[in-house]
Design an enzyme around this catalytic site. Structure first.
Site, PDB file in Angstrom:
ATOM      1  CG  ASP A  17      15.268  12.758 -69.583  1.00 42.50           C
ATOM      2  OD1 ASP A  17      15.674  12.049 -68.523  1.00 42.50           O
ATOM      3  OD2 ASP A  17      15.641  12.285 -70.609  1.00 42.50           O
ATOM      4  CG  ASN A  65       9.932   6.958 -64.570  1.00 41.22           C
ATOM      5  OD1 ASN A  65       9.372   8.246 -64.425  1.00 41.22           O
ATOM      6  ND2 ASN A  65      10.607   6.616 -65.310  1.00 41.22           N
TER       7      ASN A  65
HETATM    8  C1  FPP Z   1      14.440  12.027 -64.914  1.00 37.70           C
HETATM    9  O1  FPP Z   1      15.849  12.021 -64.928  1.00 37.70           O
HETATM   10  C2  FPP Z   1      13.760  12.513 -64.001  1.00 37.70           C
HETATM   11  C3  FPP Z   1      12.852  11.615 -63.259  1.00 37.70           C
HETATM   12  C4  FPP Z   1      12.295  10.251 -63.762  1.00 37.70           C
HETATM   13  C5  FPP Z   1      12.310  12.085 -61.879  1.00 37.70           C
HETATM   14  C6  FPP Z   1      11.817  13.625 -61.871  1.00 37.70           C
HETATM   15  C7  FPP Z   1      11.950  14.010 -60.607  1.00 37.70           C
HETATM   16  C8  FPP Z   1      12.454  15.244 -60.016  1.00 37.70           C
HETATM   17  C9  FPP Z   1      12.895  16.238 -60.827  1.00 37.70           C
HETATM   18  C10 FPP Z   1      12.285  15.227 -58.525  1.00 37.70           C
HETATM   19  C11 FPP Z   1      11.435  16.342 -58.110  1.00 37.70           C
HETATM   20  C12 FPP Z   1      10.120  16.114 -58.737  1.00 37.70           C
HETATM   21  C13 FPP Z   1       9.193  16.804 -57.716  1.00 37.70           C
HETATM   22  C14 FPP Z   1       7.885  16.972 -58.197  1.00 37.70           C
HETATM   23  C15 FPP Z   1       9.312  17.088 -56.276  1.00 37.70           C
HETATM   24  P1  FPP Z   1      16.577  10.686 -65.302  1.00 37.70           P
HETATM   25  O2  FPP Z   1      16.654   9.823 -64.107  1.00 37.70           O
HETATM   26  O3  FPP Z   1      15.747   9.909 -66.333  1.00 37.70           O
HETATM   27  O4  FPP Z   1      17.898  11.009 -65.731  1.00 37.70           O
HETATM   28  P2  FPP Z   1      18.695  10.306 -66.825  1.00 37.70           P
HETATM   29  O5  FPP Z   1      18.015  10.200 -68.188  1.00 37.70           O
HETATM   30  O6  FPP Z   1      20.006  11.062 -66.884  1.00 37.70           O
HETATM   31  O7  FPP Z   1      18.999   8.937 -66.260  1.00 37.70           O
END
Ligand code: FPP
Length: 239
Positions: A17, A65
């Site tokens: 996250d 998501n």
């Molecule tokens: C959470 O950060 C992250 C995600 C919803 C996506 C996870 C994806 C990756 C790490 C990219 C790569 C993954 C693979 C398997 C190649 P957020 O967007 O919720 O962050 P925030 O809480 O700061 O908004």
């Protein structure tokens, strides 16, 4: 088992996250953070063998998501496709076995084809078992497993009287995996957000403030050695 004999966790699960906040802090679009996050995935997967982690499960995209903006969702899907294509050779050669959990029905055909191909190409690998949760939700997974059991009962191949926790566990997406020993969540949020609900009943949790794109192998190593100092009792009284 005494504290000093306690092994390193065999199965670590991570809620990655903080990509969005990491990007916003730099005045960049959220997708910039997801790209940086993808680079960390590689670093952490590569660190697993020397840290004794046999199973790594990462939360890439949850059933919730889809509520994000259309441009973020399509950007993430594009990133997954590009990542799977660019990492395939490296994952095959590094002896990493890749699996995906989650509902594939809502994912587009090109992505699903890449996921199937990667699973097949790495199916003989066994150094590290990397499981990517994509369109995954714990409740959704339990609901799908329950639906399967109901069908089997209706078809007469499952006796309702024989149903116990194992019957359900065998129908979850994770049926071939051990339960996670440790679940890590980055970015300072202390929630499990529908991740491995059933499987983490006895897992240790570690919540760290670091945003996922800043999560290094050193921090990973520190958390794992911290786990080593703790005792897990599975509900029993220490002996
Ligand atoms: C959470 O950060 C992250 C995600 C919803 C996506 C996870 C994806 C990756 C790490 C990219 C790569 C993954 C693979 C398997 C190649 P957020 O967007 O919720 O962050 P925030 O809480 O700061 O908004």
């Amino acid at each position: 088992m005494g504290k000093s004999e306690k092994p390193m966790p065999e199965h670590v699960a991570i809620i990655m996250d903080g990509n969005g906040r990491w990007a916003q802090a730099r005045g960049k679009p959220r997708l910039f953070g997801h790209h940086a996050g993808a680079l960390r995935v590689r670093e952490i997967v590569e660190a697993c063998p020397e840290m004794g982690v046999k199973y790594l499960t990462i939360f890439a995209f949850s059933t919730e998501n889809w509520k994000r903006t259309q441009s973020e969702v399509s950007g993430l899907m594009k990133l997954f496709k590009r990542y799977l294509m660019s990492e395939t050779k490296q994952l095959v050669e590094a002896n990493i076995r890749v699996r995906f959990i989650g509902d594939r029905m809502k994912l587009d055909d090109t992505l699903v084809a890449l996921m199937d191909e990667l699973e097949l190409l790495t199916s003989h690998n066994d150094l590290v078992h990397l499981t990517v949760a994509l369109n995954y939700g714990g409740r959704d997974e339990v609901a799908r497993a329950t639906k399967r059991m109901c069908r089997e009962v209706a078809e007469g191949t499952l006796d309702p009287e024989s149903v116990d926790a194992e019957t359900l566990a065998r129908r979850l997406d994770t049926y071939v995996l051990p339960d996670p020993d440790l679940v890590i969540r980055t970015s300072g949020e202390a929630r499990i957000s529908n991740f491995l609900l059933w499987q983490s009943a006895y897992s240790e949790y570690e919540f760290v403030d670091t945003l996922w794109p800043d999560f290094t192998r050193d921090e990973f190593a520190r958390i794992l050695s911290g786990y080593n100092q703790r005792e897990r009792r599975f509900g029993a009284v220490p002996g």
